[in-house]
Design an enzyme around this catalytic site. Structure first.
Site, short mmCIF file in Angstrom:
data_model
loop_
_atom_site.label_atom_id
_atom_site.label_comp_id
_atom_site.label_asym_id
_atom_site.label_seq_id
_atom_site.Cartn_x
_atom_site.Cartn_y
_atom_site.Cartn_z
N ASP A 1 0.86 -1.15 -0.04
CA ASP A 1 0.10 -0.08 -0.09
C ASP A 1 0.79 1.18 0.01
OD1 ASP A 1 -2.43 -1.47 0.07
OD2 ASP A 1 -2.37 -1.60 2.15
N CYS A 2 2.17 1.08 0.03
CA CYS A 2 3.08 2.04 0.14
C CYS A 2 3.68 2.61 -1.13
CB CYS A 2 4.21 2.09 1.24
SG CYS A 2 5.45 3.15 1.41
N GLY A 3 3.73 3.77 -1.77
CA GLY A 3 4.46 4.06 -3.06
C GLY A 3 5.76 3.82 -2.92
#
Length: 140
Positions: A9-11
């Site tokens: 979920d983390c860019g």
């Protein structure tokens, strides 16, 4: 072998994983949010990456504030225990390679851990150039 402690979920974590794969590696991907941490594992990673629990604490998009962990008087032991209970409190991605262990923020920091890099020009998912057409890091 390259190993990444990854949060999909983390860019930044997605960028790092993509850089590793595009450089030709098949990384071991650890979904630490689902697998959790052991105290020994965190201590070893922090020591290898020259981090402390405080410097590895994810302060935003985590329960750090609600748990009172942003207070500078909170001990490393308390931070570690909270990280074991709430894996999201560990900042990410942490990458391990034969060249070392590093918290790869910003994502291009992973290049320091790789023998080979993706072919340039190369951009992060949001379009920022991290390797020019010759495969070099652009001058700042």
């Amino acid at each position: 072998m390259v190993l990444i402690h990854h949060n999909p979920d983390c860019g930044t974590s997605r960028n790092v994983l993509r850089i590793i794969k595009d450089a030709g590696y098949t990384p071991v991907v650890i979904d630490y949010l689902n697998e959790g941490w052991s105290k020994a594992q965190l201590l070893a990673l922090f020591a290898a990456a020259d981090l402390t629990p405080r410097s590895a604490l994810r302060e935003t998009k985590s329960p750090a504030k609600e748990l009172g962990l942003l207070n500078k008087n909170v001990s490393d032991d308390i931070l570690l225990e909270a990280m074991l209970e709430h894996p999201i409190l560990v900042n990410r991605p942490i990458v391990c390679s034969p060249k070392g262990v590093k918290l790869c923020r910003p994502s291009e920091a992973v290049l320091d851990l790789l023998e080979q890099w993706p072919e340039g020009p190369y951009e992060k998912e949001e379009g920022e150039l991290i390797l020019d057409a010759k495969g070099n890091r652009p001058a700042n």
